[in-house]
Design a protein around this motif. Structure first.
Motif, PDB file in Angstrom:
ATOM      1  N   VAL A 272      44.321  56.362  44.011  1.00 28.47           N
ATOM      2  CA  VAL A 272      43.238  56.975  44.991  1.00 28.47           C
ATOM      3  C   VAL A 272      41.929  56.873  44.685  1.00 28.47           C
ATOM      4  O   VAL A 272      41.637  56.855  43.507  1.00 28.47           O
ATOM      5  N   GLY A 273      41.411  55.943  45.190  1.00 27.90           N
ATOM      6  CA  GLY A 273      39.797  55.306  44.813  1.00 27.90           C
ATOM      7  C   GLY A 273      39.892  53.897  44.595  1.00 27.90           C
ATOM      8  O   GLY A 273      40.777  53.397  43.659  1.00 27.90           O
ATOM      9  N   GLY A 274      39.247  53.070  45.140  1.00 22.06           N
ATOM     10  CA  GLY A 274      39.005  51.739  45.309  1.00 22.06           C
ATOM     11  C   GLY A 274      37.876  51.107  44.663  1.00 22.06           C
ATOM     12  O   GLY A 274      37.260  50.011  44.562  1.00 22.06           O
ATOM     13  N   GLY A 275      37.073  52.246  43.418  1.00 22.02           N
ATOM     14  CA  GLY A 275      36.045  51.510  42.694  1.00 22.02           C
ATOM     15  C   GLY A 275      36.505  50.690  41.665  1.00 22.02           C
ATOM     16  O   GLY A 275      37.730  50.172  41.621  1.00 22.02           O
ATOM     17  N   PRO A 276      35.791  50.384  40.744  1.00 18.20           N
ATOM     18  CA  PRO A 276      36.362  49.378  39.378  1.00 18.20           C
ATOM     19  C   PRO A 276      37.535  49.796  38.790  1.00 18.20           C
ATOM     20  O   PRO A 276      38.359  49.039  38.310  1.00 18.20           O
ATOM     21  N   ALA A 277      37.611  51.361  38.650  1.00 15.52           N
ATOM     22  CA  ALA A 277      38.896  51.385  37.923  1.00 15.52           C
ATOM     23  C   ALA A 277      40.132  51.293  38.706  1.00 15.52           C
ATOM     24  O   ALA A 277      41.179  50.795  38.380  1.00 15.52           O
ATOM     25  N   GLY A 278      39.935  51.724  40.193  1.00 15.23           N
ATOM     26  CA  GLY A 278      41.169  51.677  40.887  1.00 15.23           C
ATOM     27  C   GLY A 278      41.578  50.100  41.112  1.00 15.23           C
ATOM     28  O   GLY A 278      42.595  49.733  41.287  1.00 15.23           O
ATOM     29  N   SER A 279      40.635  49.363  41.467  1.00 14.58           N
ATOM     30  CA  SER A 279      40.831  47.988  41.719  1.00 14.58           C
ATOM     31  C   SER A 279      41.441  47.159  40.542  1.00 14.58           C
ATOM     32  O   SER A 279      42.096  46.162  40.692  1.00 14.58           O
ATOM     33  N   SER A 280      40.731  47.635  39.404  1.00 14.25           N
ATOM     34  CA  SER A 280      41.346  46.919  38.196  1.00 14.25           C
ATOM     35  C   SER A 280      42.856  47.263  38.069  1.00 14.25           C
ATOM     36  O   SER A 280      43.787  46.460  37.616  1.00 14.25           O
ATOM     37  N   ALA A 281      43.127  48.516  38.029  1.00 13.63           N
ATOM     38  CA  ALA A 281      44.634  48.766  38.280  1.00 13.63           C
ATOM     39  C   ALA A 281      45.464  48.290  39.179  1.00 13.63           C
ATOM     40  O   ALA A 281      46.666  47.675  38.917  1.00 13.63           O
ATOM     41  N   ALA A 282      44.856  48.058  40.390  1.00 15.60           N
ATOM     42  CA  ALA A 282      45.600  47.670  41.413  1.00 15.60           C
ATOM     43  C   ALA A 282      45.875  46.081  41.038  1.00 15.60           C
ATOM     44  O   ALA A 282      46.971  45.596  41.275  1.00 15.60           O
ATOM     45  N   ARG A 283      44.734  45.483  40.748  1.00 16.31           N
ATOM     46  CA  ARG A 283      45.009  44.135  40.426  1.00 16.31           C
ATOM     47  C   ARG A 283      46.067  43.794  39.302  1.00 16.31           C
ATOM     48  O   ARG A 283      47.228  42.926  39.860  1.00 16.31           O
ATOM     49  N   HIS A 284      46.134  44.551  38.467  1.00 12.47           N
ATOM     50  CA  HIS A 284      46.995  44.241  37.353  1.00 12.47           C
ATOM     51  C   HIS A 284      48.567  44.630  37.770  1.00 12.47           C
ATOM     52  O   HIS A 284      49.515  43.824  37.431  1.00 12.47           O
ATOM     53  N   LEU A 285      48.655  45.517  38.411  1.00  8.44           N
ATOM     54  CA  LEU A 285      49.974  46.152  39.036  1.00  8.44           C
ATOM     55  C   LEU A 285      50.589  45.000  39.984  1.00  8.44           C
ATOM     56  O   LEU A 285      51.601  44.771  40.093  1.00  8.44           O
ATOM     57  N   LYS A 286      49.466  44.500  40.722  1.00 16.08           N
ATOM     58  CA  LYS A 286      49.905  43.701  41.838  1.00 16.08           C
ATOM     59  C   LYS A 286      50.298  42.432  41.384  1.00 16.08           C
ATOM     60  O   LYS A 286      51.412  41.880  41.785  1.00 16.08           O
ATOM     61  N   ALA A 287      49.653  41.901  40.372  1.00 13.07           N
ATOM     62  CA  ALA A 287      50.059  40.680  39.550  1.00 13.07           C
ATOM     63  C   ALA A 287      51.338  40.705  39.006  1.00 13.07           C
ATOM     64  O   ALA A 287      52.089  39.907  38.800  1.00 13.07           O
ATOM     65  N   ALA A 288      51.952  41.974  38.562  1.00 10.15           N
ATOM     66  CA  ALA A 288      53.300  42.089  37.942  1.00 10.15           C
ATOM     67  C   ALA A 288      54.130  42.358  39.036  1.00 10.15           C
ATOM     68  O   ALA A 288      55.405  42.632  38.727  1.00 10.15           O
TER      69      ALA A 288
END
Ligand SMILES: Cc1cc2nc3c(=O)[nH]c(=O)nc-3n(C[C@H](O)[C@H](O)[C@H](O)COP(=O)(O)OP(=O)(O)OC[C@H]3O[C@@H](n4cnc5c(N)ncnc54)[C@H](O)[C@@H]3O)c2cc1C
Length: 325
Positions: free
Chosen positions: A9-25
């Motif tokens: 929930v939230g696509g700022g720096p915290a959300g996008s960093s988590a999303a990128r790491h999860l997506k890459a895995a």
């Protein structure tokens, strides 16, 4: 009902960093944000080399351009010194949109309001379902409100009040200036030039101390506007807007079951400089790691002090929250 393994929930720096790491895995991840990106985000946009390192981002790879500062001007009452450094400025409007897009995650525009938890996971607004939930929606994060209000209390003593404005301006001084404690402000004012003719100016201070003095942050905005006109020949073109966020408190209680709080929702900004982008990114990465590797959610290495944690750091923290101005 739309399901995903992880909802952020939230696509700022915290959300996008988590999303990128999860997506890459290879994780099944969905980001919900109330705004369509690019969106405005109040922030001076000062970032450190550590932020670029955490983002695995070389300055030349960023298409919107950084401005790099080789010195920072610290002003405190009659004192003025220039600290040599390598620091950067970005426009959050561009930076956050670029990071979110780079994450590769699916993003939906949706304002999250209601969240409930059961043995299998979480339901959001009766429309979304997930096993893991990351709260990355800043100060008013609904994940914090629904699941952490008791376990992660916020201290009014660590709440900031800010006002700022970002506007196109052909600045001549390419350096960053910071004015501490002027007119008794329990905080500081800033002048942050940005690449391609943008300027960000603002003031921030500790809300509780301001109100104990019977002052509003608006008074300090007035002082700054007058200074900018007098010393830089800048007339601010319109009224500023405000946002409030909390500086770092105790780190326990930021995880509950499979729900995690990150960035401003976990009130992680540093106590000495109120820097929140770096800690948001670190916490997003750590939450992703905890989900992927089944590890503990560890925030100890999320930048706790911008100035290194020594005497100067502790002095700044003291001056913001307790010291006489
Ligand atoms: C005036 C000001 C100046 C600052 N300057 C600096 C600086 O120079 N350097 C620095 O490091 N830090 C600075 N900070 C702090 C920094 O901006 C924050 O700490 C940082 O943005 C936190 O990132 P985040 O990802 O946790 O939250 P955010 O960047 O706030 O992102 C949260 C996202 O959640 C979304 N959202 C909110 N509610 C909902 C909802 N209900 N449903 C769905 N989505 C929702 C929002 O639209 C937003 O996109 C500043 C802050 C302020 C206010």
């Amino acid at each position: 009902m739309r399901s995903a393994e992880v909802i952020i929930v939230g696509g700022g720096p915290a959300g996008s960093s988590a999303a990128r790491h999860l997506k890459a895995a290879g994780a099944d991840v969905l980001v919900l944000d109330k705004e369509r990106f690019p969106r405005h985000k109040l922030c001076a946009g000062w970032i450190t080399p550590q932020v670029l390192c955490d983002l695995e981002l070389a300055p030349e790879a960023y298409p919107n351009g950084f401005l790099t500062f080789e010195r920072l001007h610290f002003h405190a009452k009659l004192l003025h010194f220039k600290a040599p450094c390598v620091q950067h400025s970005i426009r959050r409007y561009e930076f956050d949109a670029w990071l979110l897009e780079r994450s590769g995650a699916e993003v939906l525009e949706h304002t999250v309001k209601e969240i409930s938890a059961d043995a299998e996971g979480y339901t959001l607004d009766g429309a979304f379902r997930c096993r893991y939930l990351i709260g990355a929606a800043g100060t008013s994060c609904p994940v914090r409100r629904a699941l952490f209000a008791q376990s992660l209390p916020r201290s009014r003593a660590l709440q900031t009040a800010t006002l700022e404005l970002e506007f196109p301006f052909e600045w001549r001084d390419p350096d960053c200036h910071l004015w501490f404690f002027e007119h008794g402000l329990p905080g500081y004012a800033w002048y942050v030039p940005k690449a391609r003719g943008w300027l960000n100016v603002g003031v921030g201070g500790m809300a509780e101390r301001l109100s104990a003095r019977g002052e509003s942050i608006r008074i300090h905005w007035g002082y700054l506007a007058a200074k900018l006109e007098r010393e830089f020949g800048i007339q601010v073109p319109e009224a500023p807007t405000g946002y409030s966020y909390y500086l770092r408190g105790a780190l326990e209680g930021v995880r509950s079951g499979n729900a995690f709080l990150t960035g401003d929702s976990a009130r992680l900004a540093t106590r000495d400089m109120c820097e929140g982008i770096g800690p948001a990114i670190r916490s997003g990465l750590q939450a992703a790691k905890a989900i992927l590797e089944g590890e503990r959610y560890v925030l100890e290495d999320a930048t706790g002090a911008s100035l290194g944690g020594g005497l100067i750091s502790r002095g700044m923290d003291w001056a913001f929250t307790r010291g006489a101005m």
